[in-house]
Design a protein around this motif. Structure first.
Motif, mmCIF file in Angstrom:
data_model
loop_
_atom_site.group_PDB
_atom_site.id
_atom_site.type_symbol
_atom_site.label_atom_id
_atom_site.label_comp_id
_atom_site.label_asym_id
_atom_site.label_seq_id
_atom_site.Cartn_x
_atom_site.Cartn_y
_atom_site.Cartn_z
ATOM 1 N N SER A 1 0.842 -1.199 0.000
ATOM 2 C CA SER A 1 0.000 0.000 0.000
ATOM 3 C C SER A 1 0.875 1.246 0.000
ATOM 4 N N VAL A 2 0.321 2.345 -0.524
ATOM 5 C CA VAL A 2 1.040 3.610 -0.658
ATOM 6 C C VAL A 2 0.352 4.660 0.217
ATOM 7 N N ASP A 3 1.140 5.525 0.822
ATOM 8 C CA ASP A 3 0.632 6.570 1.701
ATOM 9 C C ASP A 3 -0.284 7.522 0.918
ATOM 10 N N PRO A 4 -1.544 7.666 1.348
ATOM 11 C CA PRO A 4 -2.471 8.562 0.626
ATOM 12 C C PRO A 4 -1.986 10.007 0.529
ATOM 13 N N SER A 5 -1.277 10.498 1.545
ATOM 14 C CA SER A 5 -0.822 11.890 1.512
ATOM 15 C C SER A 5 0.195 12.110 0.395
ATOM 16 N N VAL A 6 1.018 11.099 0.114
ATOM 17 C CA VAL A 6 1.995 11.203 -0.977
ATOM 18 C C VAL A 6 1.276 11.320 -2.313
ATOM 19 N N ILE A 7 0.259 10.472 -2.517
ATOM 20 C CA ILE A 7 -0.490 10.477 -3.778
ATOM 21 C C ILE A 7 -1.311 11.755 -3.915
ATOM 22 N N ALA A 8 -1.899 12.215 -2.829
ATOM 23 C CA ALA A 8 -2.675 13.456 -2.868
ATOM 24 C C ALA A 8 -1.796 14.627 -3.290
ATOM 25 N N ASP A 9 -0.555 14.665 -2.797
ATOM 26 C CA ASP A 9 0.360 15.732 -3.198
ATOM 27 C C ASP A 9 0.710 15.645 -4.681
ATOM 28 N N ILE A 10 0.888 14.437 -5.194
ATOM 29 C CA ILE A 10 1.199 14.264 -6.616
ATOM 30 C C ILE A 10 0.028 14.714 -7.480
ATOM 31 N N LEU A 11 -1.195 14.352 -7.062
ATOM 32 C CA LEU A 11 -2.398 14.673 -7.842
ATOM 33 C C LEU A 11 -2.917 16.085 -7.557
ATOM 34 N N GLN A 12 -2.377 16.718 -6.531
ATOM 35 C CA GLN A 12 -2.758 18.080 -6.142
ATOM 36 C C GLN A 12 -4.242 18.189 -5.782
ATOM 37 N N ILE A 13 -4.686 17.192 -4.995
ATOM 38 C CA ILE A 13 -6.022 17.219 -4.404
ATOM 39 C C ILE A 13 -5.868 17.014 -2.900
ATOM 40 N N GLY A 14 -6.947 17.218 -2.154
ATOM 41 C CA GLY A 14 -6.902 17.015 -0.712
ATOM 42 C C GLY A 14 -6.855 15.544 -0.355
ATOM 43 N N VAL A 15 -6.096 15.198 0.663
ATOM 44 C CA VAL A 15 -6.011 13.789 1.065
ATOM 45 C C VAL A 15 -7.379 13.278 1.516
ATOM 46 N N GLU A 16 -8.230 14.166 2.005
ATOM 47 C CA GLU A 16 -9.574 13.769 2.429
ATOM 48 C C GLU A 16 -10.463 13.401 1.246
ATOM 49 N N GLU A 17 -10.034 13.730 0.027
ATOM 50 C CA GLU A 17 -10.823 13.381 -1.160
ATOM 51 C C GLU A 17 -10.522 11.971 -1.671
ATOM 52 N N ILE A 18 -9.512 11.343 -1.107
ATOM 53 C CA ILE A 18 -9.194 9.942 -1.423
ATOM 54 C C ILE A 18 -9.992 9.048 -0.488
#
Length: 290
Positions: free
Chosen positions: A128-145
């Motif tokens: 599994s991958v840290d959601p905060s890392v992916i949210a930063d890459i996609l430039q959306i809020g981590v709460e939207e994942i």
């Protein structure tokens, strides 16, 4: 050599994902094939390297503008379409493609513009991958994942990071941060990013998907068969839809003006997966490569 241009995972011409299929008359150096791929600048092109071999398959090589790859979805369907129309017009059996991942069968439904189906390899899952890392890459809020599902690498031959997102609005707002994505590819996983939500543009469809490619420019792919096969494995592995068998309509490409429709027919039984990805193909052009 002859070449054909087709639109794959389309409902009509000028939709879906573009593919060039080339038929060399003689030997070609790998370096020249790579240059031709750069010249087309499509997400992938293919070379049919032989007539049918003793094992019943056709040797096919797939190139992106950057590199040769062992497998991809829309090149498999588009190449099989060209082979059927050139070599096996009366054939009823699947077209077998000998690719870097092994032999991939592509079957044809009945009808004037039939759906083509390819069967993908067994999926392999990573950590599994840290959601905060992916949210930063996609430039959306981590709460939207989606917090109830993992972000995880899955591969049926070409790996994807599968990212579940809550809303269609959040998926539409995804925009790759190139520096962060480049760092992720070097340090964590060399894989494309597939973002999906169960909210769709069209009510008849089941999922909305965007795929960001892990190559030069980190561009968005309009229709990605391999990644949607990875998604199918992920959905079954994590029982996302609460069933051991799924039949889904997936919309993709809307953000890049190439509306696409991919079909998933997949199941899991006793730990074994059967993953089929389907779509239509339309011939757009043919010519001679000088």
């Amino acid at each position: 050599m002859r070449f054909y241009m087709v639109d794959v995972f389309a409902e009509r011409k000028y939709q879906g994902n573009q593919l060039a299929v080339l038929l060399p008359d003689g030997e070609l150096e790998t370096s020249e094939m790579q240059l031709i791929a750069k010249e087309f600048d499509y997400s992938e092109i293919t070379f049919i390297m032989s007539d049918k071999l003793a094992d019943g398959g056709y040797n096919v090589r797939i190139f992106t503008p950057d590199a040769e790859i062992p497998f991809a979805g829309h090149p498999s369907l588009g190449t099989a379409y060209v082979i059927r129309h050139l070599h096996e017009k009366e054939g009823k059996e699947p077209i077998l493609l000998n690719l870097g991942v092994g032999q991939i069968p592509v079957s044809f439904a009945e009808g004037e513009n039939p759906v083509l189906w390819m069967t993908q390899k067994q999926p392999v899952f990573g950590e599994s991958v840290d959601p905060s890392v992916i949210a930063d890459i996609l430039q959306i809020g981590v709460e939207e994942i989606a917090a109830d599902l993992p972000i995880r690498v899955a591969s049926t031959g070409l790996p994807s990071v599968i990212v579940p997102v809550k809303t269609l609005d959040a998926v539409k707002r995804c925009a790759i941060h190139h520096q962060r994505f480049g760092q992720f590819l070097k340090e964590t996983a060399d894989a494309n990013l597939l973002v999906f939500t169960q909210e769709t543009v069209h009510e008849a469809n089941d999922l909305h998907v965007r795929v960001f490619v892990n190559e030069t420019g980190y561009y968005e792919d309009p229709a990605t068969g391999s990644a949607n096969g990875n998604l199918a494995g992920y959905l079954l592995e994590h029982e996302v839809l609460g069933a051991s068998g799924i039949q889904l309509r997936v919309e993709q490409g809307y953000s890049v003006g190439r509306d696409s429709l991919l079909l998933i027919d997949a199941s899991k039984k006793n730990g074994e997966f059967e993953i089929k990805i389907g779509g239509k193909v339309f011939l757009v052009a043919k010519g001679e490569w000088m």
